[in-house]
Design a protein around this motif. Structure first.
Motif, PDB file in Angstrom:
ATOM      1  N   PRO A 100       2.954  -1.726  -3.237  1.00 22.98           N
ATOM      2  CA  PRO A 100       4.392  -1.534  -3.064  1.00 22.98           C
ATOM      3  C   PRO A 100       4.803  -0.075  -3.185  1.00 22.98           C
ATOM      4  CG  PRO A 100       3.962  -2.522  -5.203  1.00 22.98           C
ATOM      5  CD  PRO A 100       2.665  -2.529  -4.444  1.00 22.98           C
ATOM      6  N   TYR A 101       4.168   0.662  -4.121  1.00 27.58           N
ATOM      7  CA  TYR A 101       4.594   2.052  -4.278  1.00 27.58           C
ATOM      8  C   TYR A 101       4.378   2.856  -3.006  1.00 27.58           C
ATOM      9  CZ  TYR A 101       5.376   6.775  -5.532  1.00 27.58           C
ATOM     10  OH  TYR A 101       5.899   8.048  -5.518  1.00 27.58           O
ATOM     11  N   SER A 102       3.266   2.666  -2.345  1.00 25.26           N
ATOM     12  CA  SER A 102       2.992   3.434  -1.125  1.00 25.26           C
ATOM     13  C   SER A 102       4.050   3.171  -0.059  1.00 25.26           C
ATOM     14  CB  SER A 102       1.595   3.092  -0.596  1.00 25.26           C
ATOM     15  OG  SER A 102       0.594   3.520  -1.502  1.00 25.26           O
ATOM     16  N   GLN A 103       4.683   2.012  -0.105  1.00 30.83           N
ATOM     17  CA  GLN A 103       5.760   1.714   0.841  1.00 30.83           C
ATOM     18  C   GLN A 103       7.067   2.409   0.463  1.00 30.83           C
ATOM     19  OE1 GLN A 103       5.941  -2.532   2.257  1.00 30.83           O
ATOM     20  NE2 GLN A 103       4.182  -2.773   0.889  1.00 30.83           N
ATOM     21  N   THR A 104       7.194   2.874  -0.767  1.00 31.84           N
ATOM     22  CA  THR A 104       8.429   3.552  -1.174  1.00 31.84           C
ATOM     23  C   THR A 104       8.483   4.998  -0.699  1.00 31.84           C
ATOM     24  OG1 THR A 104       7.600   4.448  -3.297  1.00 31.84           O
ATOM     25  CG2 THR A 104       8.481   2.196  -3.310  1.00 31.84           C
ATOM     26  N   GLU A 105       7.383   5.537  -0.214  1.00 30.67           N
ATOM     27  CA  GLU A 105       7.370   6.958   0.123  1.00 30.67           C
ATOM     28  C   GLU A 105       8.305   7.290   1.287  1.00 30.67           C
ATOM     29  OE1 GLU A 105       4.022   9.427  -0.726  1.00 30.67           O
ATOM     30  OE2 GLU A 105       2.770   7.637  -0.901  1.00 30.67           O
ATOM     31  N   ILE A 106       8.743   6.308   2.028  1.00 30.94           N
ATOM     32  CA  ILE A 106       9.752   6.521   3.062  1.00 30.94           C
ATOM     33  C   ILE A 106      11.064   6.992   2.458  1.00 30.94           C
ATOM     34  CG2 ILE A 106      10.455   4.085   2.949  1.00 30.94           C
ATOM     35  CD1 ILE A 106      10.576   6.461   6.017  1.00 30.94           C
ATOM     36  N   TYR A 108      -2.627   4.740   3.418  1.00 28.77           N
ATOM     37  CA  TYR A 108      -2.184   5.093   4.770  1.00 28.77           C
ATOM     38  C   TYR A 108      -1.379   3.947   5.387  1.00 28.77           C
ATOM     39  CZ  TYR A 108      -5.505   9.069   5.200  1.00 28.77           C
ATOM     40  OH  TYR A 108      -6.189  10.248   5.074  1.00 28.77           O
ATOM     41  N   ALA A 109      -1.960   2.760   5.363  1.00 29.31           N
ATOM     42  CA  ALA A 109      -1.332   1.615   6.012  1.00 29.31           C
ATOM     43  C   ALA A 109      -0.003   1.254   5.374  1.00 29.31           C
ATOM     44  CB  ALA A 109      -2.278   0.410   5.974  1.00 29.31           C
ATOM     45  N   ASN A 110       0.086   1.379   4.055  1.00 31.37           N
ATOM     46  CA  ASN A 110       1.346   1.052   3.394  1.00 31.37           C
ATOM     47  C   ASN A 110       2.400   2.134   3.582  1.00 31.37           C
ATOM     48  OD1 ASN A 110       1.217  -1.616   1.989  1.00 31.37           O
ATOM     49  ND2 ASN A 110      -0.637  -0.731   1.132  1.00 31.37           N
ATOM     50  N   ASN A 111       1.992   3.383   3.744  1.00 27.42           N
ATOM     51  CA  ASN A 111       2.946   4.426   4.147  1.00 27.42           C
ATOM     52  C   ASN A 111       3.563   4.065   5.492  1.00 27.42           C
ATOM     53  OD1 ASN A 111       1.217   7.393   2.857  1.00 27.42           O
ATOM     54  ND2 ASN A 111       2.501   5.911   1.837  1.00 27.42           N
ATOM     55  N   VAL A 112       2.732   3.667   6.431  1.00 25.79           N
ATOM     56  CA  VAL A 112       3.216   3.249   7.760  1.00 25.79           C
ATOM     57  C   VAL A 112       4.123   2.040   7.638  1.00 25.79           C
ATOM     58  CG1 VAL A 112       2.480   2.199   9.927  1.00 25.79           C
ATOM     59  CG2 VAL A 112       1.307   4.231   9.075  1.00 25.79           C
ATOM     60  N   ARG A 113       3.721   1.088   6.810  1.00 25.07           N
ATOM     61  CA  ARG A 113       4.541  -0.114   6.638  1.00 25.07           C
ATOM     62  C   ARG A 113       5.918   0.235   6.080  1.00 25.07           C
ATOM     63  NH1 ARG A 113       0.951  -2.922   4.307  1.00 25.07           N
ATOM     64  NH2 ARG A 113       0.274  -3.947   6.223  1.00 25.07           N
TER      65      ARG A 113
END
Length: 485
Positions: A119-125, A355-360
Motif C-alpha cells: 500500500p505504501y508504494s501506491q501512496t507515492e502518487i 515499481y508495479a505499485n508505484n504505477v498502480r
C-alpha cells in the motif's frame, strides 16, 4: 549514496514528451456506489471551502473538480490508513522477532515488510506537492514531499548503520557504526549513539549533510532484516543470519563473525524496533492529514484551493511520478549503469513490486479507484471521468490505452520476479556483467528489454498526461522530468 527526493529531482527545460528520447528509442435510475454516496456525503467539505475568486469557473466545472478532489483525498486517506495498519503489523512481527530471534520469526518479519510495502508504494502518487500547498504554521506536516524523506529515502549507506563486506564502497568508510559504537564521528559531527531511540534515528538522518546517511524509514528496516546483498547481479537477496539478533554470549554474530559480547546483537534489536516505531509514528501523522472534516491539514488545504490549482497538482503528480521519479531516477539510472546500488529495494530484491505499485498508484488516480488491503474500493471519480465529463473523451481513451501498455510492461517484471525468481538486479545487469555470471548476451538483452519496455511505456504515458493537461487548459504542466544521461 542516498539521494532524497527533494534534492535529487531536477526540472529540465524540455517537454515531458521527449524527456527520455535521447536515451531510449450516472443516470437517475442507476444505483449509487459506495463511492458516489461518500462523495455526496462529503460535498459539504468542498462547498464550505469555496473561495471567492472562481467566478469564471462554471457550475458544471466546479462539480467535476469537486468530485475529483474528494475522490483523490479519500483515496489518499485510505492508502495511508492501509500503510499505517500494515506498518503496525510489521511492528508486531519485529517485536516478536527481537524478543525471540528464530528463523521462523525473521521470515515472518520479512513477510510483514513485503506486505507493508504494497500500500505504501501506491501512496507515492500523493508526493510532489511541494509547489502547491500553502504555508500554514498550524499544519503539523508542511507537505507530503517534505515528509517523505524520513520514510522512503534510498539508497542508504549501510556502513553507517551496521557491518558490511570488506569490498563495500560507500561514502561512509569508518569501522565505527551505530550498531557497534556508543559514539561515531561523521565529518565534523560527533554523535552520541549510546542509546538508540526513534528520536536519535530521526536526528541522525542525513547526518553531516550527506544524503547518503539514511537512518530511518522502510529501507533502514529492510537492511536490518535482510542485510547487505552481496550477490551483485547474481541471483539472491541479502541473507542476514538470525544469529545477528541472538543475545546469548558466544552466539551473537555479525555475519560470519562471532561476538563474545552479545550487546551488539541487543543494539541491533534496539535499532530495528526504534526504526519501526518511528515509521509507525510518521504514518500515524500522515494518515491524520487526510481524514475528512479536518482543519489545518493537507486535505483541508487542498480543498481550500481546489479550483485554483487542484487539477494541476493532480496531473503534475501523475507525470512527475511516472517520468521524473520512476522512469528516470528509479529505473533509468540503474538501467544505464547496471548499478544494483541504485535498485530501489536492493536488500530484499522486492523492487519489481515497488515499481508495479508505484504505477498502480498513478492508475488509481486516473481511474478514481483504490482497492484497500481489506478489498474495499475507495474513490469513485478519477481523471478519466473528469476528462470525459469535460468533453475530452479522445484524451481519456488515449490515456486508458497508455495505462494498458504500462500495466502490461510492469506485469511482466512482476511475473518474472515472483514466479521465475528473476529480480530487477538481474534484469538491469549490462551484457558484460551478465556474461561473467554465465548469462548469454541474447538472454540478457531480453531481460533488459523488460525494464526498457517499462521505461518506454512510462515515457509514452507521461506524454499523454501532458497532452491531456493541455486539452483542459493547462499549457505548461512542468512536471518533473528527472535526470538525463
Amino acid at each position: 549514496m542516498t539521494i532524497t527526493t527533494e534534492t535529487r529531482r531536477k526540472i529540465l527545460p524540455t517537454t515531458l514528451a521527449v524527456a527520455l528520447a535521447g536515451l531510449l528509442m450516472v443516470s437517475g435510475c442507476t444505483k449509487k456506489t459506495e463511492e458516489d454516496t461518500a462523495a455526496t456525503e462529503t460535498q459539504t467539505e468542498v462547498v464550505s471551502t469555496e473561495t471567492g475568486d472562481n467566478t469564471e469557473i462554471s457550475a458544471a466545472e466546479k462539480a467535476h473538480i469537486d468530485r475529483l478532489v474528494i475522490s483523490y483525498a479519500n483515496m489518499a486517506h485510505a492508502a495511508y490508513k492501509d500503510s499505517l495498519e500494515t506498518a503496525e503489523k510489521l511492528q508486531t512481527a519485529v517485536n516478536t522477532f527481537v524478543a525471540t530471534p528464530t528463523q521462523a520469526n525473521l521470515d515472518a518479519a520479512k513477510a510483514a515488510y513485503k506486505a507493508a510495502r504494497q500500500p505504501y508504494s501506491q501512496t507515492e502518487i500523493f508526493r510532489f506537492d511541494e509547489g502547491f500547498v500553502t504555508a500554514n504554521d498550524k499544519r503539523a506536516i508542511k507537505s507530503v514531499d517534505s515528509w517523505e524523506g524520513q520514510i522512503n529515502a534510498w539508497p542508504l549507506d549501510e556502513a553507517l548503520i551496521d557491518y558490511v563486506s570488506d569490498d563495500y564502497e560507500g561514502e561512509y568508510n569508518s569501522q565505527e557504526n551505530i550498531i557497534n559504537s556508543d559514539s561515531i564521528t561523521v565529518g565534523s559531527t560527533k554523535q552520541d549513539t549510546s542509546t538508540i531511540t526513534p528520536e536519535l534515528l530521526a536526528d541522525m538522518n542525513e547526518i553531516g549533510g550527506s544524503e547518503a546517511n539514511v537512518t530511518t524509514g522502510y529501507h533502514a528496516i529492510e537492511f536490518m532484516l535482510w542485510g547487505q546483498d552481496t550477490n551483485g547481479v547474481k541471483e539472491g537477496a541479502g541473507n542476514r543470519p538470525v544469529t545477528d539478533y541472538v543475545t546469548e554470549a558466544g552466539q551473537c554474530t555479525s555475519g560470519d563473525t562471532v561476538n563474545e559480547d552479545a550487546s551488539i546483537c541487543e543494539r541491533r534489536g534496539e535499532f530495528l524496533k526504534a526504526a519501526t516505531q518511528l515509521l509507525v509514528d510518521d504514518l500515524t501523522a500522515m494518515e491524520a492529514q487526510w481524514q475528512p472534516d479536518t482543519e489545518n491539514t493537507l486535505r483541508s488545504d487542498l480543498m481550500a484551493r481546489k479550483y485554483d490549482n487542484g487539477l494541476r497538482q493532480i496531473m503534475y503528480q501523475m507525470g512527475s511520478l511516472a517520468l521524473g521519479e520512476l522512469a528516470s531516477e528509479r529505473m533509468q539510472v540503474a538501467f544505464v549503469t547496471g548499478s544494483t546500488e541504485d535498485e530501489h529495494e536492493c536488500f530484499s530484491d522486492l523492487t519489481h513490486l515497488s515499481y508495479a505499485n508505484n504505477v498502480r498508484g498513478i492508475q488509481n488516480v486516473f481511474n478514481g479507484s483504490y482497492q484497500t488491503v481489506a478489498g474495499k474500493t475507495v474513490g469513485g471519480y478519477g481523471v478519466k471521468d473528469y476528462l470525459v465529463d469535460s468533453s475530452h473523451v479522445e484524451e481519456a481513451d488515449k490515456l486508458a490505452a497508455d495505462f494498458s501498455k504500462v500495466e502490461g510492461a510492469f506485469n511482466v517484471m512482476v511475473e518474472k520476479g515472483e514466479k521465475e525468481g528473476i529480480k530487477i538486479d538481474q534484469m538491469i545487469a549490462t551484457v558484460g556483467q551478465a556474461s561473467q555470471e554465465g548469462v548469454s548476451a541474447e538472454e540478457q538483452n531480453i531481460r533488459r528489454g523488460w525494464v526498457e519496455a517499462g521505461i518506454n511505456s512510462l515515457q509514452e504515458l507521461t506524454a499523454g498526461i501532458e497532452n491531456a493537461a493541455k486539452a483542459v487548459g493547462i499549457d505548461n504542466l512542468d512536471a518533473d522530468a528527472g535526470s538525463q544521461f
